[in-house]
Design a protein around this motif. Structure first.
Motif, mmCIF file in Angstrom:
data_model
loop_
_atom_site.group_PDB
_atom_site.id
_atom_site.type_symbol
_atom_site.label_atom_id
_atom_site.label_comp_id
_atom_site.label_asym_id
_atom_site.label_seq_id
_atom_site.Cartn_x
_atom_site.Cartn_y
_atom_site.Cartn_z
ATOM 1 N N LEU A 169 0.820 -1.213 0.000
ATOM 2 C CA LEU A 169 0.000 0.000 0.000
ATOM 3 C C LEU A 169 0.854 1.264 0.000
ATOM 4 N N LYS A 170 2.058 1.181 0.509
ATOM 5 C CA LYS A 170 2.984 2.318 0.380
ATOM 6 C C LYS A 170 3.324 2.547 -1.101
ATOM 7 N N ASP A 204 0.390 4.250 -2.682
ATOM 8 C CA ASP A 204 0.462 5.690 -2.416
ATOM 9 C C ASP A 204 1.417 6.385 -3.376
ATOM 10 N N ARG A 237 -2.459 11.492 -4.745
ATOM 11 C CA ARG A 237 -2.594 10.694 -3.531
ATOM 12 C C ARG A 237 -3.590 11.356 -2.593
ATOM 13 N N LYS A 247 -1.998 9.466 3.454
ATOM 14 C CA LYS A 247 -0.873 8.555 3.630
ATOM 15 C C LYS A 247 -1.299 7.257 4.329
ATOM 16 N N THR A 248 -0.862 6.128 3.781
ATOM 17 C CA THR A 248 -1.083 4.827 4.408
ATOM 18 C C THR A 248 -0.312 4.742 5.722
ATOM 19 N N TYR A 297 -5.568 2.688 4.695
ATOM 20 C CA TYR A 297 -5.214 3.348 3.441
ATOM 21 C C TYR A 297 -6.461 4.069 2.921
ATOM 22 N N TYR A 298 -6.284 4.842 1.867
ATOM 23 C CA TYR A 298 -7.374 5.718 1.428
ATOM 24 C C TYR A 298 -7.633 5.555 -0.072
#
Length: 549
Positions: free
Chosen positions: A129-130, A133, A140, A143-144, A170-171
């Motif tokens: 997930l980083k 991002d 973005r 931030k995860t 996460y988003y």
């Protein structure tokens, strides 16, 4: 279907006015788009906004099929990143950012928590997930972050706590799919396009060289037949693209294979949160979401390959069991069949593989753009999030095939109808965006419409009138399924609302009691397909509900 329709108070998005334009002197359209789902509407917006004479024809209502039956996510696709489809994820993350920019009244940032029951999984998904991002770049959302057990419990009070180690937040984006479809149709009309629902394409016309020169179509309301000319015809009919391809070449091999996705809707108490739950790997390798949506919880989805398509697919018992059982493993309050308020199925138009396979995981989610020898353009595959890019690619090809004067794409920064930045006050009318003010003005003119359709929902009678006058709603189903979304949220309540909605529509459209009763009967039959147990209106309910404005 009805034949008598009253003009709708000056609205630019008006079926009568559009039909009248077809009945005027013959015109050669630059572009005829067949299909009124996400893809077709996107193409029509792109074409009209470039200044081309654009006509869109839809056999049912806008977003009647797959495009109103999604998981309501505007996302890059974490699942596709895990499968290594980096280009699709990158494209989708870019388009996700544009959608939030251009339709902020419908698209919002949604936090997702992946609960972790092993430290390895937390690290594994955290790294992935980083990267997600990073790929989003300037688009973005947030931030995860890695979370401890206590924070996960605070964000998801109903998550299963046994062996919980922590989690990741996460988003991504969430939206109302059918509302966006209606707003895209309105946007196209504002750009000069003509759009008609309940208008079925019955065949293709060709010139002496065998090139597609237009379509034959039937107005399903009046029964009138039309022969319409076009410089280019675009087949954007989702899971029905094979039907249009066979109009061109009867021996055509299928281009898509449908995959069924099912969702169940539960009361909000099953999640107790505005944060969504994401289960990245279920026992059979699927992804499952539990997402807060319009005051309810949407849980899904499945991924079942099918061999045929229909406008009203039905959920299989195995799919319902899979969703409830899997969600129950991650929720302290486990949902049962008795808790299901609505269940709906949608068909994804997946580009068919070149060799036999029975796994939808092996079928591409990327869109495919194909030009037949006749010049018929077909766009298929893809997903809601990338509808705008699919449309841009399609129109770039259409300019060449139709020998249109080249004009640049204008949709990357085109504000979608209803554009309004959300305020701090939560209001169910926010999904109408800037149109909420128009609804309030209509209510000032007709205060008798300020009555709830049912105590379980905030929707009032004025929204039915608005849907008829400004959103081209033609049936009770159009209103309760795709303008208000009640059918997808609570099918029993939708059934109870049906008589009142039919009465208001009949009054607005100048239609008979027979039309009204037929609409109620049809809707009750349809809505029962969204329920696990049959439900019927009583005669008392029918009588009391019909005493409206």
């Amino acid at each position: 279907m009805h034949s008598k329709v009253v003009e709708a108070g000056g609205s630019i998005f008006n079926r009568n006015k559009f039909v009248a334009r077809l009945q005027q002197e013959p015109v050669i359209w630059d572009v005829i788009v067949v299909g009124g789902g996400a893809t077709g509407l996107g193409v029509a917006v792109d074409a009209a906004s470039r200044g081309y004479k654009t006509l869109l024809l839809e056999q049912a209502d806008y977003a009647k099929g797959t495009s109103s039956r999604s998981t309501k996510l505007v996302h890059g696709g974490v699942r596709y990143l895990a499968q290594g489809d980096v280009s699709l994820v990158y494209e989708a993350l870019h388009e996700r950012g544009l959608l939030l920019q251009n339709a902020p009244h419908l698209v919002r940032v949604q936090p997702f928590v992946i609960p972790s029951y092993s430290l390895f999984n937390q690290g594994f998904y955290g790294i992935g997930l980083k990267i997600y991002d990073w790929m989003a770049g300037k688009y973005r959302f947030k931030k995860t972050e890695l979370l401890g057990k206590k924070t996960v419990k605070n964000l998801l009070p109903n998550v299963a706590a046994d062996n919980l180690k922590g989690g990741i937040v996460y988003y991504d984006g969430q939206f109302d799919d059918a509302r966006l479809a209606i707003n895209l149709a309105q946007t196209c009309a504002e750009q000069g396009g003509v759009l008609l629902n309940y208008f079925k394409v019955t065949g293709l016309t060709k010139d002496e060289k065998g090139k597609v020169a237009g379509v034959n179509a039937r107005d399903l309301e009046s029964g009138e037949e039309y022969q319409l000319q076009a410089k280019v015809v675009i087949n954007a009919t989702g899971v029905f693209v094979n039907d249009v391809l066979k109009m061109d070449t009867p021996a055509q091999d299928p281009l898509v294979r449908p995959s069924q996705g099912v969702h169940v809707v539960l009361d909000k108490s099953f999640l107790k949160s505005e944060t969504a739950l994401m289960i990245p790997k279920t026992p059979d390798g699927r992804v499952l979401f539990a997402v807060p949506w319009h005051g309810h919880v949407l849980v899904g989805t499945t991924d079942t390959p099918l061999n045929s398509s229909s406008l009203e697919p039905t959920a299989l018992e195995d799919e319902i069991h899979f969703i409830l059982d899997t969600a129950g493993q991650y929720m302290s309050r486990k949902p049962t069949r008795n808790d299901v308020l609505s269940v709906f199925a949608g068909l994804r138009p997946l580009a068919a593989p070149t060799k036999g396979t029975n796994s939808t995981k092996e079928i591409s989610r990327s869109h495919k753009l194909i030009v037949a020898d006749s010049g018929l353009i077909t766009i298929t595959g893809g997903k809601w999030t990338t509808y705008r890019k699919m449309a841009e690619d399609t129109m770039e090809k259409a300019i060449t095939i139709g020998q249109l004067s080249a004009k640049p794409c204008a949709t990357a920064n085109l504000k979608i109808h209803g554009y309004a930045k959300p305020g701090t006050e939560a209001n169910y009318l926010n999904v109408y965006g800037s149109d909420a003010q128009g609804i309030k003005e209509l209510l000032n003119q007709r205060p008798e419409l300020n009555k709830k359709l049912n105590t379980a929902f905030p929707n009032t009678q004025v929204e039915v009138v608005w849907a008829v006058q400004h959103e081209m709603a033609r049936t009770v189903e159009d209103v309760l399924a795709r303008r208000m979304r009640v059918l997808f949220l609570n099918a029993k309540v939708a059934i109870d609302m049906a008589p009142a909605v039919a009465t208001i529509m009949a009054n607005e459209l100048g239609l008979s009691d027979a039309w009204k009763q037929n609409q109620v009967n049809n809707f009750v039959a349809l809505a029962n397909q969204y329920l696990l147990e049959p439900y019927a209106l009583t005669s008392v309910e029918t009588q009391s509900s019909s005493q409206v404005a």
